[in-house]
Design a protein around this motif. Structure first.
Motif, PDB file in Angstrom:
ATOM      1  N   LEU A 393       0.766  -1.305  -0.233  1.00 42.14           N
ATOM      2  CA  LEU A 393      -0.017   0.081   0.059  1.00 42.14           C
ATOM      3  C   LEU A 393       0.786   1.216  -0.041  1.00 42.14           C
ATOM      4  O   LEU A 393       0.613   2.319  -0.638  1.00 42.14           O
ATOM      5  N   ALA A 394       1.917   1.163   0.692  1.00 42.06           N
ATOM      6  CA  ALA A 394       2.813   2.389   0.825  1.00 42.06           C
ATOM      7  C   ALA A 394       3.293   2.718  -0.644  1.00 42.06           C
ATOM      8  O   ALA A 394       3.508   3.825  -0.757  1.00 42.06           O
ATOM      9  N   GLY A 395       3.873   1.797  -1.344  1.00 43.38           N
ATOM     10  CA  GLY A 395       4.560   1.841  -2.580  1.00 43.38           C
ATOM     11  C   GLY A 395       3.513   2.697  -3.465  1.00 43.38           C
ATOM     12  O   GLY A 395       3.926   3.460  -4.303  1.00 43.38           O
ATOM     13  N   PHE A 396       2.259   2.140  -3.592  1.00 50.52           N
ATOM     14  CA  PHE A 396       1.138   3.067  -4.184  1.00 50.52           C
ATOM     15  C   PHE A 396       0.855   4.430  -3.662  1.00 50.52           C
ATOM     16  O   PHE A 396       0.584   5.255  -4.545  1.00 50.52           O
ATOM     17  N   MET A 397       1.018   4.633  -2.527  1.00 51.94           N
ATOM     18  CA  MET A 397       0.662   5.753  -1.702  1.00 51.94           C
ATOM     19  C   MET A 397       1.863   6.841  -2.317  1.00 51.94           C
ATOM     20  O   MET A 397       1.670   7.897  -2.679  1.00 51.94           O
ATOM     21  N   CYS A 398       2.948   6.258  -2.330  1.00 53.04           N
ATOM     22  CA  CYS A 398       4.063   7.081  -2.429  1.00 53.04           C
ATOM     23  C   CYS A 398       4.178   7.673  -3.938  1.00 53.04           C
ATOM     24  O   CYS A 398       4.816   8.514  -4.216  1.00 53.04           O
ATOM     25  N   ARG A 399       3.460   6.916  -4.979  1.00 51.26           N
ATOM     26  CA  ARG A 399       3.496   7.640  -6.278  1.00 51.26           C
ATOM     27  C   ARG A 399       2.106   8.272  -6.689  1.00 51.26           C
ATOM     28  O   ARG A 399       2.138   8.528  -7.796  1.00 51.26           O
ATOM     29  N   SER A 400       1.515   8.489  -5.695  1.00 53.83           N
ATOM     30  CA  SER A 400       0.104   9.154  -5.741  1.00 53.83           C
ATOM     31  C   SER A 400       0.274  10.496  -5.427  1.00 53.83           C
ATOM     32  O   SER A 400       0.532  10.668  -3.997  1.00 53.83           O
ATOM     33  N   TRP A 404       0.723  12.957  -0.787  1.00 49.20           N
ATOM     34  CA  TRP A 404       1.748  14.177  -0.566  1.00 49.20           C
ATOM     35  C   TRP A 404       3.255  13.416  -0.608  1.00 49.20           C
ATOM     36  O   TRP A 404       4.113  13.693   0.132  1.00 49.20           O
ATOM     37  N   GLY A 405       3.253  12.240  -1.338  1.00 47.69           N
ATOM     38  CA  GLY A 405       4.599  11.945  -1.698  1.00 47.69           C
ATOM     39  C   GLY A 405       5.141  10.901  -0.392  1.00 47.69           C
ATOM     40  O   GLY A 405       4.470  10.203   0.284  1.00 47.69           O
ATOM     41  N   ARG A 406       6.542  10.972  -0.552  1.00 46.12           N
ATOM     42  CA  ARG A 406       7.063   9.762   0.695  1.00 46.12           C
ATOM     43  C   ARG A 406       6.675  10.474   1.906  1.00 46.12           C
ATOM     44  O   ARG A 406       6.521   9.651   2.746  1.00 46.12           O
ATOM     45  N   ARG A 407       6.899  11.897   2.142  1.00 46.70           N
ATOM     46  CA  ARG A 407       6.857  12.270   3.547  1.00 46.70           C
ATOM     47  C   ARG A 407       5.249  12.418   3.867  1.00 46.70           C
ATOM     48  O   ARG A 407       5.235  11.961   5.058  1.00 46.70           O
ATOM     49  N   ALA A 439      -3.744  -5.264  12.475  1.00 45.25           N
ATOM     50  CA  ALA A 439      -3.706  -4.089  11.934  1.00 45.25           C
ATOM     51  C   ALA A 439      -2.421  -3.109  12.215  1.00 45.25           C
ATOM     52  O   ALA A 439      -1.953  -2.358  11.444  1.00 45.25           O
ATOM     53  N   ILE A 440      -1.961  -3.330  13.702  1.00 45.99           N
ATOM     54  CA  ILE A 440      -0.856  -2.295  13.847  1.00 45.99           C
ATOM     55  C   ILE A 440       0.498  -2.883  12.986  1.00 45.99           C
ATOM     56  O   ILE A 440       1.017  -2.132  12.265  1.00 45.99           O
ATOM     57  N   SER A 441       0.784  -4.263  12.722  1.00 46.64           N
ATOM     58  CA  SER A 441       1.787  -4.798  11.888  1.00 46.64           C
ATOM     59  C   SER A 441       1.642  -3.885  10.378  1.00 46.64           C
ATOM     60  O   SER A 441       2.400  -3.934   9.746  1.00 46.64           O
ATOM     61  N   PHE A 442       0.403  -4.107   9.811  1.00 45.07           N
ATOM     62  CA  PHE A 442       0.018  -3.552   8.459  1.00 45.07           C
ATOM     63  C   PHE A 442       0.444  -2.025   8.373  1.00 45.07           C
ATOM     64  O   PHE A 442       1.088  -1.564   7.536  1.00 45.07           O
ATOM     65  N   CYS A 443       0.046  -1.333   9.507  1.00 45.77           N
ATOM     66  CA  CYS A 443       0.184   0.176   9.247  1.00 45.77           C
ATOM     67  C   CYS A 443       1.592   0.638   9.750  1.00 45.77           C
ATOM     68  O   CYS A 443       1.943   1.513   8.881  1.00 45.77           O
ATOM     69  N   LEU A 444       2.103  -0.324  10.836  1.00 47.51           N
ATOM     70  CA  LEU A 444       3.525  -0.040  11.125  1.00 47.51           C
ATOM     71  C   LEU A 444       4.581  -0.095   9.838  1.00 47.51           C
ATOM     72  O   LEU A 444       5.422   0.710   9.784  1.00 47.51           O
ATOM     73  N   ASN A 445       4.403  -1.131   9.070  1.00 48.17           N
ATOM     74  CA  ASN A 445       5.263  -1.259   7.912  1.00 48.17           C
ATOM     75  C   ASN A 445       4.716  -0.350   6.734  1.00 48.17           C
ATOM     76  O   ASN A 445       5.778  -0.168   5.810  1.00 48.17           O
ATOM     77  N   ILE A 446       3.800   0.517   6.784  1.00 51.98           N
ATOM     78  CA  ILE A 446       3.348   1.578   5.846  1.00 51.98           C
ATOM     79  C   ILE A 446       4.489   2.777   6.254  1.00 51.98           C
ATOM     80  O   ILE A 446       5.194   3.155   5.142  1.00 51.98           O
ATOM     81  N   TYR A 447       4.719   2.939   7.320  1.00 51.60           N
ATOM     82  CA  TYR A 447       5.816   3.794   7.671  1.00 51.60           C
ATOM     83  C   TYR A 447       7.331   3.461   7.643  1.00 51.60           C
ATOM     84  O   TYR A 447       8.084   3.890   7.045  1.00 51.60           O
ATOM     85  N   TYR A 448       7.432   2.115   7.987  1.00 53.63           N
ATOM     86  CA  TYR A 448       8.731   1.756   8.008  1.00 53.63           C
ATOM     87  C   TYR A 448       9.128   1.385   6.698  1.00 53.63           C
ATOM     88  O   TYR A 448      10.546   1.571   6.338  1.00 53.63           O
ATOM     89  N   GLY A 449       8.284   0.831   5.806  1.00 50.83           N
ATOM     90  CA  GLY A 449       8.666   0.429   4.383  1.00 50.83           C
ATOM     91  C   GLY A 449       9.189   1.713   3.495  1.00 50.83           C
ATOM     92  O   GLY A 449       9.951   1.852   2.893  1.00 50.83           O
ATOM     93  N   THR A 450       8.551   2.969   3.821  1.00 51.66           N
ATOM     94  CA  THR A 450       8.699   4.201   3.197  1.00 51.66           C
ATOM     95  C   THR A 450       9.775   4.536   3.755  1.00 51.66           C
ATOM     96  O   THR A 450      10.753   5.359   2.875  1.00 51.66           O
ATOM     97  N   PRO A 518      11.238  13.204  -2.533  1.00 49.54           N
ATOM     98  CA  PRO A 518      11.695  12.746  -3.506  1.00 49.54           C
ATOM     99  C   PRO A 518      10.641  12.413  -4.676  1.00 49.54           C
ATOM    100  O   PRO A 518      11.053  12.119  -5.662  1.00 49.54           O
ATOM    101  N   TYR A 519       9.368  12.602  -4.276  1.00 47.27           N
ATOM    102  CA  TYR A 519       8.214  12.480  -5.338  1.00 47.27           C
ATOM    103  C   TYR A 519       8.601  13.313  -6.551  1.00 47.27           C
ATOM    104  O   TYR A 519       8.469  14.546  -6.375  1.00 47.27           O
ATOM    105  N   GLY A 520       8.691  12.734  -7.587  1.00 49.27           N
ATOM    106  CA  GLY A 520       8.709  13.312  -8.800  1.00 49.27           C
ATOM    107  C   GLY A 520      10.044  13.960  -9.208  1.00 49.27           C
ATOM    108  O   GLY A 520      10.327  14.792 -10.119  1.00 49.27           O
ATOM    109  N   ARG A 521      11.004  13.294  -8.343  1.00 41.15           N
ATOM    110  CA  ARG A 521      12.414  13.931  -8.479  1.00 41.15           C
ATOM    111  C   ARG A 521      13.397  12.794  -8.731  1.00 41.15           C
ATOM    112  O   ARG A 521      13.178  11.538  -8.398  1.00 41.15           O
TER     113      ARG A 521
END
Length: 524
Positions: A393-400, A404-407, A439-450, A518-521
């Motif tokens: 999910l984080a990967g697709f959020m980062c490119r949308s 607001w990008g990675r941050r 739910a915690i493991s899922f959401c935690l890895n959104i931040y950590y993976g990014t 880094p989004y778009g850069r």
């Protein structure tokens, strides 16, 4: 046009340069969307990086990149596998060995990963990425197998430390190698690659579920090696698995040094050859030439009298050269400091929750009348399955642009994780216990993976291994501290959960203040 895609539109930029035959470096950097283009440090190196980035975009995404995605992903999986195995088997190993310091294995694994991160991180910038890529997993595999035959608690801790030393360098190299071959419009895949981390956790959980319920003792007074083989089987199986991955790394692809590392080392001809070989293999255009690179001038080189490999690795001049490069400008200095601070925070929050998760699950399960080892490890495997999809999910959020990008992705991931942490303290049923940990493991890895992806993106290529190594090293230091906290405090209570929730609030604030997006850069 999507901003991420617009950075790959090299043809239009090339036409623009043709109309303006002598654009300044800063104009070219802005036109191409280079992330560190405005940070004037080494103009010759920056100009060459623009050409290399143009060429990588020109070649585009190939099967070579899919191979790198998987092979570098193995490193993610092994790092999480080794980290969690020691927490999974520690209870059974303690019953057998009855040590005086219960969290000794946690300290051992984090010490090994700390030394590994620093060693492989600095070596990546000094001697190159290829050596660590080919060797680190093999080292980890050997000592993972040997750990299963340990005759004592101290010996087990030693082999766990050595296994972690090999695994600990992978996270430094995996993102670095993959990023330095990626076309700019595909950089979001760096976040998606963190799904391998969750896969490693899942494999650790499945091994535990397979062996621990049926091959473990339950009483320290009667626990012997003969009736407590389950934790050893987990080590043996994991070591065999890591060994297979290490063999695949050197047989599926013959990795060459990344073109950006070669450029930073002043090896223009070799960089050209690597890019031309990829283009030829996949029938892609490749306009880079040695003459174009040499026309940019000579890049600044580190000054050192050390010539041998060992001398270079321990030379203070080599180390300080790369550390200074991370603080070359005020904006880069702020960015480096804030990124490292983020790793300190997650380094305390992650092990307080994940490393001690089996204790939480067992204590909560017991209070709900689910005290069997089978239920504990079943829930653990389910929990780790959920962690795989957070980075997806984080990967697709980062490119949308909607997030607001990675941050923005890190802010959202940290805040949502914080909410679930607070909710977890109010769990009253077995179903809620499993649901909220998932739910915690899922959401935690959104931040950590990014964060894993963001870190190498904002470091300059010539010092990327050093920046990554220090970041992950700081993370491991906090892991050691968490083990000390785990020994002194009662991890079966909700106190560590409240601490984790508070830390994620701070992480969200820090993510919002990071100076680079880094989004778009394009990364250097």
């Amino acid at each position: 046009m999507d901003v991420e895609q617009s950075t790959g539109a090299m043809n239009a930029d090339t036409v623009g340069i043709a109309k303006n035959p002598s654009p300044s470096l800063e104009e070219r950097s802005v036109r191409h969307g280079d992330l560190l283009g405005g940070e004037k440090v080494d103009e010759a190196l920056a100009a060459k990086m623009i050409i290399v980035n143009d060429t990588i975009d020109e070649i585009g995404f190939t099967h070579h990149h899919w191979k790198l995605f998987c092979l570098n992903g193995f490193g993610y999986a092994v790092d999480s596998l080794i980290l969690l195995i020691q927490s999974i088997i520690s209870t059974q190993a303690r019953l057998e060995f009855q040590p005086s310091y219960a969290t000794g294995l946690t300290i051992a694994v984090y010490v090994g990963m700390l030394v590994g991160a620093i060693f492989w991180g600095f070596s990546a910038d000094i001697i190159g990425r290829r050596f660590a890529f080919n060797v680190s997993l093999f080292i980890s595999a050997i000592f993972t197998v040997v750990a299963g035959a340990s005759p004592s608690w101290i010996t087990l801790g030693l082999f766990v430390c050595l296994s972690a030393f090999g695994a600990g360098g992978n996270l430094v190299l995996d993102t670095t190698v993959f990023l330095e071959y990626l076309p700019s419009k595909n950089q979001w895949l760096l976040t998606l690659m963190a799904a391998w981390w969750g896969l490693g956790q899942l494999i650790a959980g499945l091994f535990a579920w397979a062996f621990l319920p049926n091959y473990s003792c339950s009483d320290a007074a009667t626990c012997t090696r003969e009736n407590n083989q389950g934790w050893r089987y987990v080590w043996f199986t994991s070591g065999a698995f890591v060994f297979v991955l290490s063999i695949l790394r050197i047989t599926i692809i013959r990795l060459q040094e990344t073109p950006k590392f070669l450029i930073a080392e002043g090896k223009d001809a070799q960089a050209v050859r690597v890019l031309q070989e990829i283009a030829t293999r996949y029938n892609r255009p490749c306009s880079i030439t040695r003459e174009r690179l040499e026309a940019c001038g000579t890049t600044a080189q580190r000054s050192t009298t050390a010539t041998g490999l060992t001398q270079r690795l321990v030379s203070p001049g080599e180390v300080f050269f790369h550390l200074r490069g991370l603080y070359a400008t005020r904006k880069m200095a702020i960015s480096t400091t804030m990124v490292w601070f983020s790793w300190l925070l997650i380094g305390l929050a992650y092990p307080l929750y994940n490393v001690f998760l089996p204790i939480y699950l067992a204590s909560r399960g017991a209070s709900f009348g689910q005290s069997s080892a089978y239920i504990t490890w079943r829930n653990y495997a389910i929990n780790n399955t959920c962690s795989i999809f957070g980075p997806v999910l984080a990967g697709f959020m980062c490119r949308s642009p909607w997030f607001w990008g990675r941050r923005g992705t890190m802010i959202i991931g940290a805040l949502v994780t914080m909410i679930f942490f607070f909710c977890y303290t109010q769990v009253r049923t077995a179903s809620q216990n499993l649901g909220f940990t998932c739910a915690i493991s899922f959401c935690l890895n959104i931040y950590y993976g990014t964060l894993y992806a963001y870190t190498p993106e904002v470091f300059p290529s010539g010092h990327r291994g050093t920046g990554n190594g220090v970041a992950i090293g700081l993370n491991r230091i906090m892991g050691i501290i968490s083990a000390v906290v785990g020994e002194a405090a009662n991890t079966a209570t909700s106190v560590p959960i409240f601490i984790c929730a508070a830390l994620y609030i701070v992480m969200a604030i820090v993510a919002g203040t990071l100076p680079f997006e880094p989004y778009g850069r394009r990364s250097s």
